[in-house]
Design an enzyme around this catalytic site. Structure first.
Site, mmCIF file in Angstrom:
data_model
loop_
_atom_site.group_PDB
_atom_site.id
_atom_site.type_symbol
_atom_site.label_atom_id
_atom_site.label_comp_id
_atom_site.label_asym_id
_atom_site.label_seq_id
_atom_site.Cartn_x
_atom_site.Cartn_y
_atom_site.Cartn_z
ATOM 1 N N ARG A 86 0.599 -1.390 -0.345
ATOM 2 C CA ARG A 86 -0.020 0.013 0.145
ATOM 3 C C ARG A 86 0.497 0.632 0.461
ATOM 4 O O ARG A 86 0.421 2.180 -0.539
ATOM 5 C CB ARG A 86 -0.654 0.411 0.770
ATOM 6 C CG ARG A 86 -1.529 -1.086 1.266
ATOM 7 C CD ARG A 86 -3.072 -0.880 2.474
ATOM 8 N NE ARG A 86 -3.768 -1.794 2.474
ATOM 9 C CZ ARG A 86 -3.238 -3.554 2.649
ATOM 10 N NH1 ARG A 86 -2.509 -3.802 3.865
ATOM 11 N NH2 ARG A 86 -4.705 -4.038 3.275
ATOM 12 N N PRO A 119 -2.614 4.589 0.638
ATOM 13 C CA PRO A 119 -2.510 3.555 2.088
ATOM 14 C C PRO A 119 -3.104 4.879 3.230
ATOM 15 O O PRO A 119 -2.780 6.007 2.845
ATOM 16 C CB PRO A 119 -0.921 3.806 2.030
ATOM 17 C CG PRO A 119 0.163 4.914 1.145
ATOM 18 C CD PRO A 119 -1.242 5.170 0.078
ATOM 19 N N ASP A 146 -9.028 -5.106 8.250
ATOM 20 C CA ASP A 146 -7.949 -5.846 9.194
ATOM 21 C C ASP A 146 -8.114 -6.618 10.554
ATOM 22 O O ASP A 146 -8.664 -7.798 10.506
ATOM 23 C CB ASP A 146 -7.124 -5.452 9.716
ATOM 24 C CG ASP A 146 -6.809 -4.550 8.302
ATOM 25 O OD1 ASP A 146 -5.385 -5.184 8.204
ATOM 26 O OD2 ASP A 146 -6.507 -3.580 8.028
ATOM 27 N N SER A 147 -9.551 -5.741 10.901
ATOM 28 C CA SER A 147 -10.358 -6.493 12.467
ATOM 29 C C SER A 147 -10.756 -7.056 12.160
ATOM 30 O O SER A 147 -11.354 -8.214 12.936
ATOM 31 C CB SER A 147 -10.756 -5.209 13.267
ATOM 32 O OG SER A 147 -9.401 -4.238 13.771
ATOM 33 N N ARG A 149 -11.306 -9.340 9.595
ATOM 34 C CA ARG A 149 -10.528 -10.572 8.824
ATOM 35 C C ARG A 149 -9.999 -10.872 9.898
ATOM 36 O O ARG A 149 -10.079 -12.401 9.886
ATOM 37 C CB ARG A 149 -9.147 -10.113 8.033
ATOM 38 C CG ARG A 149 -10.084 -9.648 6.787
ATOM 39 C CD ARG A 149 -8.656 -9.011 5.882
ATOM 40 N NE ARG A 149 -9.516 -8.635 4.555
ATOM 41 C CZ ARG A 149 -8.260 -7.238 3.675
ATOM 42 N NH1 ARG A 149 -7.563 -7.341 3.915
ATOM 43 N NH2 ARG A 149 -9.185 -7.630 2.661
ATOM 44 N N ARG A 151 -11.236 -11.579 13.287
ATOM 45 C CA ARG A 151 -12.214 -12.167 13.413
ATOM 46 C C ARG A 151 -12.749 -13.024 13.053
ATOM 47 O O ARG A 151 -13.859 -14.877 13.422
ATOM 48 C CB ARG A 151 -13.938 -10.765 14.144
ATOM 49 C CG ARG A 151 -13.352 -9.832 15.447
ATOM 50 C CD ARG A 151 -14.447 -8.937 15.077
ATOM 51 N NE ARG A 151 -13.657 -7.641 15.912
ATOM 52 C CZ ARG A 151 -14.536 -7.238 16.438
ATOM 53 N NH1 ARG A 151 -16.475 -7.262 16.252
ATOM 54 N NH2 ARG A 151 -14.164 -6.522 17.402
ATOM 55 N N HIS A 173 -2.505 0.435 8.330
ATOM 56 C CA HIS A 173 -3.595 -0.217 7.674
ATOM 57 C C HIS A 173 -2.434 -0.799 6.330
ATOM 58 O O HIS A 173 -2.678 -0.654 5.573
ATOM 59 C CB HIS A 173 -4.783 0.404 7.051
ATOM 60 C CG HIS A 173 -5.108 -0.690 5.917
ATOM 61 N ND1 HIS A 173 -5.644 -1.871 6.110
ATOM 62 C CD2 HIS A 173 -5.370 0.036 4.470
ATOM 63 C CE1 HIS A 173 -6.531 -2.232 5.141
ATOM 64 N NE2 HIS A 173 -6.390 -1.787 3.908
ATOM 65 N N THR A 228 -9.465 -5.721 -4.014
ATOM 66 C CA THR A 228 -10.565 -5.641 -2.950
ATOM 67 C C THR A 228 -11.924 -4.562 -3.059
ATOM 68 O O THR A 228 -11.626 -3.811 -3.406
ATOM 69 C CB THR A 228 -9.962 -5.725 -1.668
ATOM 70 O OG1 THR A 228 -9.517 -4.428 -1.322
ATOM 71 C CG2 THR A 228 -8.331 -7.033 -1.753
#
Ligand SMILES: NC(=O)c1ccc[n+]([C@@H]2O[C@H](COP(=O)([O-])OP(=O)(O)OC[C@H]3O[C@@H](n4cnc5c(N)ncnc54)[C@H](O)[C@@H]3O)[C@@H](O)[C@H]2O)c1
Length: 321
Positions: A86, A119, A146-147, A149, A151, A173, A228
């Site tokens: 990124r 980024p 990300d959090s 993912r 979880r 990130h 994505t």
């Protein structure tokens, strides 16, 4: 009534608009993109779905048409190609984000600005400093995805619904992101307690593998399909809902820090309470030394990228800087 403007109607911006339409989060959505024909096409396509969704007025427009928006999303710019990080996008996207904010300033009113372009931590800081807005009104999607993912991966290991897992990724990130293992809770239990009653006997290797899968997930998706869009759109739509409904929900949004966690002059993901004000509050918590050091290192990575943007701007416009 809630008007949302999305600047950058590419794969992320258009999917976000569609997600907002399906979830009924907005009454008006304006798509602003330099590819105006494509933006018109997306708006028309989504408008044909009006019969099946909560009512929403979707149109392509200019920055001026965005005036009166409750919330702006900045999703414009280039994206990672295979094997790019990124941070490789920094210079190109900083120029794009700066120019958008400079032109948008007269129309921002009292809107909140949510940055998605990567980024994302560096772009959040760029947009904040360029906009002149108070820091609570500018924040980034940060490590919310990300959090999620994290979880998801934990939920698969623990064999429970991701909604019964509480886990945060903080920091950049990007590759230096920090997994807050000390804060993980499953079914209301600290992870250690949950594991004690589980027969799987997971150890450090499983933890490493979870981290690796989360950290590499964007690389795998980009290698497979080029970009994505679904996960990030659901994450950002949820953040927008929290702001518009003044939910005071906690997200690891990228926030401009002014002493929180001992960090300054950087935008970074830490647990933030999001509500009508934008970042209503930054939740500070005592982290174990290892996680705290990792957060410092991550802040250093982002701050270096912010400085590289400042230096480039100084070289291009020596008087302005
Ligand atoms: N934060 C996250 O979690 C996350 C996740 C996925 C993607 N992203 C980032 O979001 C950004 C967009 O990704 P994408 O896949 O939609 O890319 P994309 O190439 O599909 O779309 C980008 C859009 O921005 C537009 N654009 C470029 N400059 C512009 C300007 N000055 N004004 C208006 N529009 C402009 C382009 O015309 C294009 O339509 C990238 O930086 C990507 O890395 C962030």
């Amino acid at each position: 009534m809630s008007k949302i403007t999305i600047v950058g109607a590419g794969d992320v911006g258009a999917t976000l608009a569609y997600t907002l339409q399906i979830e009924g989060r907005a009454t008006e959505i304006v798509l602003v993109d330099e590819r105006t024909v494509t933006a018109h096409g997306h708006a028309l396509d989504m408008n044909h779905g009006q019969f099946f969704t909560p009512p929403v007025r979707i149109r392509a427009g200019s920055l001026q048409d965005a005036a009166g928006s409750d919330l702006w999303v900045i999703a414009a710019g280039t994206r990672q190609r295979t094997r790019e990080t990124r941070l490789d996008l920094t210079r190109r996207n900083a120029e794009i984000c700066s120019s958008i904010v400079q032109r948008a300033r007269p129309w921002l009113g009292d809107a909140r600005v949510l940055v998605v372009s990567n980024p994302v931590d560096v772009m959040t800081y760029t947009v904040w400093s360029e906009s002149g807005l108070p820091r609570h009104r500018v924040f980034g999607s940060g490590t919310v995805l990300d959090s999620a993912r994290f979880r998801y991966e934990l939920s698969r290991w623990c064999d429970v619904d991701p909604r019964n897992v509480h886990a945060y990724v903080a920091g950049e990130h990007g590759d230096s992101e920090v997994f807050l293992w000390s804060r993980v809770h499953v079914a209301g239990n600290p992870l250690g307690d949950f594991c004690r009653h589980c027969r799987k006997n997971c150890g450090p290797q499983e933890r490493q593998s979870v981290e690796q899968r989360v950290r590499d997930s964007a690389y795998h998706i980009i290698e497979a399909k080029g970009y994505t869009n679904y996960g990030v759109s659901l994450a950002v739509s949820r953040m927008i809902g929290a702001v518009l409904r003044d939910e005071k929900s906690v997200f690891t949004a990228s926030a401009v820090l002014d002493g929180e966690y001992g960090l300054h002059e950087v935008s970074l993901s830490v647990p933030c309470v999001l509500g009508a004000a934008g970042v209503h509050r930054i939740v500070e918590t005592e982290l174990p030394a290892e996680e705290s050091q990792q957060l410092d290192r991550s802040a250093h990575v982002v701050r270096s990228a912010i400085h590289s943007v400042d230096e480039a701007r100084h070289r291009a416009h020596p008087r302005a800087a």
